[in-house]
Write a protein that holds these residues in place. Sequence first.
Motif, PDB file in Angstrom:
ATOM      1  N   SER A 149       0.831  -1.207   0.000  1.00  0.00           N
ATOM      2  CA  SER A 149       0.000   0.000   0.000  1.00  0.00           C
ATOM      3  C   SER A 149       0.861   1.251   0.000  1.00  0.00           C
ATOM      4  CB  SER A 149      -0.910   0.024   1.234  1.00  0.00           C
ATOM      5  OG  SER A 149      -1.805  -1.053   1.227  1.00  0.00           O
ATOM      6  N   PRO A 150       0.517   2.250  -0.808  1.00  0.00           N
ATOM      7  CA  PRO A 150       1.273   3.509  -0.798  1.00  0.00           C
ATOM      8  C   PRO A 150       0.855   4.399   0.360  1.00  0.00           C
ATOM      9  CG  PRO A 150      -0.494   3.630  -2.400  1.00  0.00           C
ATOM     10  CD  PRO A 150      -0.535   2.233  -1.835  1.00  0.00           C
ATOM     11  N   LEU A 151       1.801   5.149   0.869  1.00  0.00           N
ATOM     12  CA  LEU A 151       1.535   6.208   1.842  1.00  0.00           C
ATOM     13  C   LEU A 151       1.752   7.520   1.104  1.00  0.00           C
ATOM     14  CD1 LEU A 151       3.480   4.678   4.854  1.00  0.00           C
ATOM     15  CD2 LEU A 151       0.994   4.918   4.696  1.00  0.00           C
ATOM     16  N   LYS A 152       0.651   8.135   0.664  1.00  0.00           N
ATOM     17  CA  LYS A 152       0.745   9.333  -0.162  1.00  0.00           C
ATOM     18  C   LYS A 152       0.609  10.587   0.684  1.00  0.00           C
ATOM     19  CE  LYS A 152      -0.978   7.130  -4.384  1.00  0.00           C
ATOM     20  NZ  LYS A 152      -1.950   7.202  -5.495  1.00  0.00           N
ATOM     21  N   SER A 153       1.200  11.657   0.177  1.00  0.00           N
ATOM     22  CA  SER A 153       1.156  12.964   0.836  1.00  0.00           C
ATOM     23  C   SER A 153       1.527  12.846   2.306  1.00  0.00           C
ATOM     24  CB  SER A 153      -0.240  13.591   0.686  1.00  0.00           C
ATOM     25  OG  SER A 153      -0.234  14.912   1.183  1.00  0.00           O
ATOM     26  N   ILE A 154       2.759  12.463   2.552  1.00  0.00           N
ATOM     27  CA  ILE A 154       3.300  12.386   3.903  1.00  0.00           C
ATOM     28  C   ILE A 154       4.555  13.260   3.959  1.00  0.00           C
ATOM     29  CG2 ILE A 154       2.441  10.056   4.384  1.00  0.00           C
ATOM     30  CD1 ILE A 154       5.351   9.115   3.657  1.00  0.00           C
ATOM     31  N   LEU A 193       8.387  13.008   5.765  1.00  0.00           N
ATOM     32  CA  LEU A 193       9.335  12.242   6.559  1.00  0.00           C
ATOM     33  C   LEU A 193      10.239  13.198   7.315  1.00  0.00           C
ATOM     34  CD1 LEU A 193      10.360   9.374   4.109  1.00  0.00           C
ATOM     35  CD2 LEU A 193       8.557   9.402   5.829  1.00  0.00           C
ATOM     36  N   ILE A 194      10.533  12.839   8.556  1.00  0.00           N
ATOM     37  CA  ILE A 194      11.304  13.709   9.450  1.00  0.00           C
ATOM     38  C   ILE A 194      12.474  12.915  10.010  1.00  0.00           C
ATOM     39  CG2 ILE A 194      11.215  15.181  11.500  1.00  0.00           C
ATOM     40  CD1 ILE A 194       8.056  15.066  11.107  1.00  0.00           C
ATOM     41  N   THR A 195      13.689  13.362   9.716  1.00  0.00           N
ATOM     42  CA  THR A 195      14.903  12.799  10.294  1.00  0.00           C
ATOM     43  C   THR A 195      15.608  13.921  11.057  1.00  0.00           C
ATOM     44  OG1 THR A 195      16.375  13.308   8.446  1.00  0.00           O
ATOM     45  CG2 THR A 195      15.078  11.277   8.282  1.00  0.00           C
ATOM     46  N   PRO A 196      16.663  13.625  11.802  1.00  0.00           N
ATOM     47  CA  PRO A 196      17.319  14.678  12.589  1.00  0.00           C
ATOM     48  C   PRO A 196      17.785  15.882  11.778  1.00  0.00           C
ATOM     49  CG  PRO A 196      18.028  12.539  13.373  1.00  0.00           C
ATOM     50  CD  PRO A 196      17.199  12.287  12.157  1.00  0.00           C
ATOM     51  N   ASN A 197      18.127  15.685  10.501  1.00  0.00           N
ATOM     52  CA  ASN A 197      18.671  16.787   9.706  1.00  0.00           C
ATOM     53  C   ASN A 197      17.867  17.111   8.456  1.00  0.00           C
ATOM     54  OD1 ASN A 197      21.090  17.112  11.341  1.00  0.00           O
ATOM     55  ND2 ASN A 197      21.728  15.135  10.499  1.00  0.00           N
ATOM     56  N   THR A 198      16.795  16.361   8.193  1.00  0.00           N
ATOM     57  CA  THR A 198      16.083  16.502   6.931  1.00  0.00           C
ATOM     58  C   THR A 198      14.591  16.308   7.127  1.00  0.00           C
ATOM     59  OG1 THR A 198      17.988  15.448   5.862  1.00  0.00           O
ATOM     60  CG2 THR A 198      16.022  15.727   4.520  1.00  0.00           C
ATOM     61  N   THR A 199      13.803  17.064   6.392  1.00  0.00           N
ATOM     62  CA  THR A 199      12.378  16.765   6.247  1.00  0.00           C
ATOM     63  C   THR A 199      12.042  16.836   4.768  1.00  0.00           C
ATOM     64  OG1 THR A 199      11.593  19.059   6.435  1.00  0.00           O
ATOM     65  CG2 THR A 199      11.846  17.799   8.488  1.00  0.00           C
ATOM     66  N   ILE A 200      11.165  15.969   4.319  1.00  0.00           N
ATOM     67  CA  ILE A 200      10.794  15.970   2.907  1.00  0.00           C
ATOM     68  C   ILE A 200       9.371  15.468   2.769  1.00  0.00           C
ATOM     69  CG2 ILE A 200      11.739  13.647   2.514  1.00  0.00           C
ATOM     70  CD1 ILE A 200      12.474  14.635  -0.320  1.00  0.00           C
ATOM     71  N   LYS A 201       8.619  16.131   1.897  1.00  0.00           N
ATOM     72  CA  LYS A 201       7.263  15.710   1.596  1.00  0.00           C
ATOM     73  C   LYS A 201       7.290  14.821   0.357  1.00  0.00           C
ATOM     74  CE  LYS A 201       2.607  17.519   0.728  1.00  0.00           C
ATOM     75  NZ  LYS A 201       1.787  18.738   0.496  1.00  0.00           N
ATOM     76  N   GLY A 202       6.519  13.754   0.388  1.00  0.00           N
ATOM     77  CA  GLY A 202       6.505  12.839  -0.750  1.00  0.00           C
ATOM     78  C   GLY A 202       5.626  11.649  -0.460  1.00  0.00           C
ATOM     79  N   GLU A 203       6.057  10.489  -0.949  1.00  0.00           N
ATOM     80  CA  GLU A 203       5.305   9.265  -0.691  1.00  0.00           C
ATOM     81  C   GLU A 203       6.252   8.079  -0.633  1.00  0.00           C
ATOM     82  OE1 GLU A 203       3.394   7.709  -4.713  1.00  0.00           O
ATOM     83  OE2 GLU A 203       2.834   9.804  -4.345  1.00  0.00           O
ATOM     84  N   SER A 235      10.302   6.630  -3.041  1.00  0.00           N
ATOM     85  CA  SER A 235      11.082   7.825  -3.345  1.00  0.00           C
ATOM     86  C   SER A 235      11.357   8.705  -2.134  1.00  0.00           C
ATOM     87  CB  SER A 235      10.373   8.642  -4.434  1.00  0.00           C
ATOM     88  OG  SER A 235       9.060   8.996  -4.031  1.00  0.00           O
ATOM     89  N   ALA A 236      10.371   8.898  -1.250  1.00  0.00           N
ATOM     90  CA  ALA A 236      10.604   9.766  -0.088  1.00  0.00           C
ATOM     91  C   ALA A 236      11.620   9.135   0.860  1.00  0.00           C
ATOM     92  CB  ALA A 236       9.291  10.048   0.636  1.00  0.00           C
ATOM     93  N   ILE A 237      11.523   7.822   1.055  1.00  0.00           N
ATOM     94  CA  ILE A 237      12.496   7.118   1.894  1.00  0.00           C
ATOM     95  C   ILE A 237      13.888   7.221   1.287  1.00  0.00           C
ATOM     96  CG2 ILE A 237      13.254   4.809   2.627  1.00  0.00           C
ATOM     97  CD1 ILE A 237      11.137   5.809   4.435  1.00  0.00           C
ATOM     98  N   TYR A 238      13.983   7.053  -0.012  1.00  0.00           N
ATOM     99  CA  TYR A 238      15.287   7.135  -0.675  1.00  0.00           C
ATOM    100  C   TYR A 238      15.894   8.526  -0.505  1.00  0.00           C
ATOM    101  CZ  TYR A 238      13.520   2.954  -3.082  1.00  0.00           C
ATOM    102  OH  TYR A 238      12.991   1.719  -3.389  1.00  0.00           O
ATOM    103  N   ALA A 239      15.033   9.552  -0.553  1.00  0.00           N
ATOM    104  CA  ALA A 239      15.532  10.927  -0.488  1.00  0.00           C
ATOM    105  C   ALA A 239      16.168  11.259   0.860  1.00  0.00           C
ATOM    106  CB  ALA A 239      14.401  11.901  -0.784  1.00  0.00           C
ATOM    107  N   ASP A 259      27.068  10.835  -3.648  1.00  0.00           N
ATOM    108  CA  ASP A 259      25.758  10.212  -3.775  1.00  0.00           C
ATOM    109  C   ASP A 259      24.708  11.299  -3.952  1.00  0.00           C
ATOM    110  OD1 ASP A 259      24.324  10.753  -1.044  1.00  0.00           O
ATOM    111  OD2 ASP A 259      26.290  10.000  -0.449  1.00  0.00           O
ATOM    112  N   ALA A 260      23.539  10.885  -4.362  1.00  0.00           N
ATOM    113  CA  ALA A 260      22.429  11.798  -4.612  1.00  0.00           C
ATOM    114  C   ALA A 260      21.145  10.997  -4.565  1.00  0.00           C
ATOM    115  CB  ALA A 260      22.585  12.483  -5.967  1.00  0.00           C
ATOM    116  N   PRO A 261      20.007  11.663  -4.353  1.00  0.00           N
ATOM    117  CA  PRO A 261      18.738  10.930  -4.364  1.00  0.00           C
ATOM    118  C   PRO A 261      18.349  10.521  -5.778  1.00  0.00           C
ATOM    119  CG  PRO A 261      18.348  13.277  -4.083  1.00  0.00           C
ATOM    120  CD  PRO A 261      19.834  13.083  -4.014  1.00  0.00           C
ATOM    121  N   THR A 262      17.351   9.650  -5.858  1.00  0.00           N
ATOM    122  CA  THR A 262      16.775   9.329  -7.154  1.00  0.00           C
ATOM    123  C   THR A 262      16.015  10.554  -7.659  1.00  0.00           C
ATOM    124  OG1 THR A 262      14.804   8.428  -6.079  1.00  0.00           O
ATOM    125  CG2 THR A 262      16.564   6.884  -6.619  1.00  0.00           C
ATOM    126  N   GLY A 263      15.572  10.497  -8.899  1.00  0.00           N
ATOM    127  CA  GLY A 263      14.850  11.630  -9.456  1.00  0.00           C
ATOM    128  C   GLY A 263      15.618  12.316 -10.562  1.00  0.00           C
TER     129      GLY A 263
END
Length: 398
Positions: free
Chosen positions: A213-218, A220-230, A241-245, A368-372
């Motif tokens: 199942s996809p988790l859309k419009s979430i 993600l919060i890590t100690p140094n990064t936040t990103i909106k995605g799925e 993609s959001a996890i990879y980022a 390294d770099a994220p996908t996209g």
Amino acid sequence: MTSGLRHHALVIGAGPAGLMAADRLSAFGIRVTLVDAMPSVGRKFLMAGKSGLNLTKSEPADVFGAAFSTPDHLAPMLVEFGAGDVGRWAQQLGCSTFVGSSGRVFPDVMKASPLLRSWMHRLNEAGVTLNTRWRWTGWDGTAAMFDTPQGVQSITADATVLALGGSSWSRLGSDGKWATTLADHNVELAAFGPVNMGFGVEWSDHMHAHFGSPLKSIRLITPNTTIKGECVISNRGLEGSAIYAVSRDLRDSGSLAMDLIPDVTIDQAAERLAKPRGKTSLSNHLRKALRLDDAKRALLNECTRPLPQDPMELAKTIKSLPIPITGPHPIDEAISTSGGVAWSALDEQLMLNVRDGVFCAGEMLDWDAPTGGYLITGCLSTGRWAGDAAAAWIRANP
């Protein structure tokens, strides 16, 4: 053992970086031998294109460059051949492109194979010699040595470009075994690490119905990064993609939280949750008040039980849900890797400090770099830079 013929330029590795280096060298009128350990070229490139080949991303150069882990080192290469140049390069190969709603750039055919066929045709027309199933084993003096189906072979070249890939997807050729060979020749290396990979979560039986199942419009919060995605709930954890980022930061910190309603503030969520729900279950109340779908409600119950009854506390939990990750998936399953040839082992032209006339490019460098679209652009850009530098070296050292 057979003695190698004298070649002007040798490129070892036929992924995007190696192909670009060979393309540039041949464009300067230099005879090129291209060697790869696999039976055919561009295997990882073709795999990446199976779900739609994302060549690059259309965004401002400073934003694009900031996505890379070593922007200072890569900056001149991305200026020379950046996101806008990738689209024009594909057009020259007869593959028109389009820009998706997210800014990602794709070939119209959405596949890698037509682009690769056209590219190989151009290299063949330019006189590039291709040897497959040739595995590089190091140097014997000035000669590059190879294990081949015909036995041990050697090639002595005026300049060499190494484009040997990272250390993931070994079945496609990127096994990182070259690192031992370079270490034996005193090349400084950085340890490999997985990037753009999934992370494990030990799900309870409650989650089995939501695998895939996809988790859309979430967010993600890590100690140094936040990103909106799925991302996607898998039987082993979380992927997408959001996890990879955020994988680079997540790998190092091991701490992840998820905002299930990034477009709703805590106060707005608390206000909606505080409205009387009568006989409606809490699950249905969450669905109606905050539009939490089945997968999000399942994840909320999985990670926080019992749920807070106070509307504000429940809103805070939904806005920053701790996810109990257990660690990254194995490095061989990662889309890409960090580590490899250290920048301190190279000069500004990507030539090894300990071996004149040998240049490195692509994912074997420590970036390294994220996908996209960033990964392919980085490989093409460093391959072009190394190819041009190798051509200049040959001209300066005939």
